[in-house]
Scaffold this motif. Structure first.
Motif, short mmCIF file in Angstrom:
data_model
loop_
_atom_site.label_atom_id
_atom_site.label_comp_id
_atom_site.label_asym_id
_atom_site.label_seq_id
_atom_site.Cartn_x
_atom_site.Cartn_y
_atom_site.Cartn_z
N ASP A 41 0.81 -1.24 0.00
CA ASP A 41 0.00 0.00 0.00
C ASP A 41 0.84 1.28 0.00
O ASP A 41 0.37 2.33 0.45
N VAL A 42 2.06 1.20 -0.49
CA VAL A 42 2.87 2.40 -0.65
C VAL A 42 2.38 3.14 -1.90
O VAL A 42 2.16 2.52 -2.95
N ASN A 43 2.20 4.44 -1.81
CA ASN A 43 1.76 5.24 -2.95
C ASN A 43 2.95 5.57 -3.84
O ASN A 43 3.95 6.10 -3.37
N THR A 53 0.14 4.46 -8.71
CA THR A 53 -0.21 3.09 -8.38
C THR A 53 0.14 2.85 -6.92
O THR A 53 0.69 3.74 -6.25
N THR A 54 -0.17 1.68 -6.41
CA THR A 54 0.21 1.30 -5.05
C THR A 54 0.87 -0.06 -5.07
O THR A 54 0.63 -0.88 -5.96
N THR A 55 1.72 -0.33 -4.08
CA THR A 55 2.40 -1.62 -4.02
C THR A 55 1.44 -2.70 -3.53
O THR A 55 0.53 -2.43 -2.75
N ASN A 56 1.67 -3.92 -3.97
CA ASN A 56 0.83 -5.04 -3.55
C ASN A 56 1.34 -5.63 -2.24
O ASN A 56 2.24 -5.06 -1.60
N GLY A 59 5.00 -5.88 -1.80
CA GLY A 59 5.76 -4.64 -1.98
C GLY A 59 6.05 -4.30 -3.42
O GLY A 59 6.81 -3.36 -3.70
N GLU A 60 5.46 -5.04 -4.35
CA GLU A 60 5.76 -4.85 -5.77
C GLU A 60 4.87 -3.78 -6.40
O GLU A 60 3.72 -3.60 -6.00
N PHE A 61 5.42 -3.09 -7.39
CA PHE A 61 4.63 -2.09 -8.12
C PHE A 61 5.05 -2.11 -9.58
O PHE A 61 6.14 -2.57 -9.95
N SER A 74 5.47 7.39 -1.13
CA SER A 74 5.04 7.89 0.19
C SER A 74 4.22 6.83 0.93
O SER A 74 3.49 6.04 0.33
N TYR A 75 4.41 6.84 2.24
CA TYR A 75 3.68 5.91 3.11
C TYR A 75 3.64 6.53 4.51
O TYR A 75 4.63 7.11 4.97
#
Length: 256
Positions: A41-43, A53-56, A59-61, A74-75
């Motif tokens: 959920d990192v923006n 997008t957001t990371t899954n 941590g992947e994007f 950002s997080y």
């Protein structure tokens, strides 16, 4: 044979330049720098295209970008960072690891809404105090201008500003036309809208538009928005307000 080798080298060089100038999907993983565990959920926002997008859960994007684009990560509770997209990243397309550092000895700013609304107009109108800020309209413009209060001096100040608002906003909008063009793009991306709607710290607004936080407040004050709005609106509302101000500025500038 020598000419054939030269031809191949030239062809590869042209291909490389073409790839650097084209948008392609690149990917990576975001981890906590302290323990190298993935962050979900990192923006992730491409500040050049205003797409996000957001990371899954791992941590992947994945995001579209080209060489020299800037990505903003950002997080909550972590230091936001900007990373320039390199030629190697575009060439390899994957394998890039982004490390976020947890904020030390600092509490995240917590926004508490002034009113807990029920959704029923009859009830909510009694819970919300009337806003004492006045708004004024200019013929030909779709937006109104809001003052910070109702005193005669404040009203006079607002009207004086409205008599020639293009000059008052020149230093803000006139010198940042390239950044302000992004105002047309931010609502097209659902991720960007969701991020802005959930934030009140102006950090993402600052990153997207390439301006300082203090400049955001200055823009809104020059457009005569009230202190109440400036302090309590979420980042999506702030972007909307700046967009409205800029559209007014361009119209007034054109009619000068």
């Amino acid at each position: 044979m020598k000419y054939f080798v030269v031809f191949l080298l030239a062809l590869f060089s042209l291909t490389g330049f073409a790839q650097e100038g084209e948008y392609t999907k690149i990917s990576g993983v975001v981890v906590n720098e302290a323990n190298l565990l993935p962050k979900s959920d990192v923006n992730v926002i491409n500040l050049n295209t205003v797409r996000g997008t957001t990371t899954n859960g791992r941590g992947e994007f994945e995001i579209e970008a080209k060489v020299n684009d800037t990505l903003h990560f950002s997080y909550i509770g972590f230091q936001s960072i900007k990373i320039r997209v390199s030629a190697d990243w575009v060439k390899n397309k994957t394998g890039f690891k982004v490390k976020l550092t947890e904020k030390a000895h600092a509490l995240e700013e917590l926004f508490i809404p002034r009113y807990l609304l029920t959704g029923f107009i009859e009830v909510d109108t009694k819970l919300i105090a009337l806003n004492d800020a006045y708004r004024y309209s200019i013929s030909g413009l779709p937006y109104g201008y809001e003052s910070g209060g109702s005193s005669s001096s404040q009203i006079g100040k607002v009207m004086q500003s409205l008599s020639n608002p293009a000059d008052a906003l020149y230093n803000v909008f006139g010198k940042k036309s390239k950044e302000m063009k992004k105002l047309k793009e931010f609502k097209k991306d659902e991720t960007i809208r969701n991020v802005l709607a959930s934030k009140y710290d102006r950090e993402t607004v600052s990153a997207i538009l390439g301006i300082e936080k203090k400049e955001i407040k200055e823009i809104l004050k020059r457009c005569n928005y009230s202190d109440t709005f400036i302090e309590t609106a979420n980042d999506l509302q702030i972007m909307d307000a700046i967009k409205g101000c800029y559209e007014d500025y361009k119209l007034l500038k054109k009619n000068q």
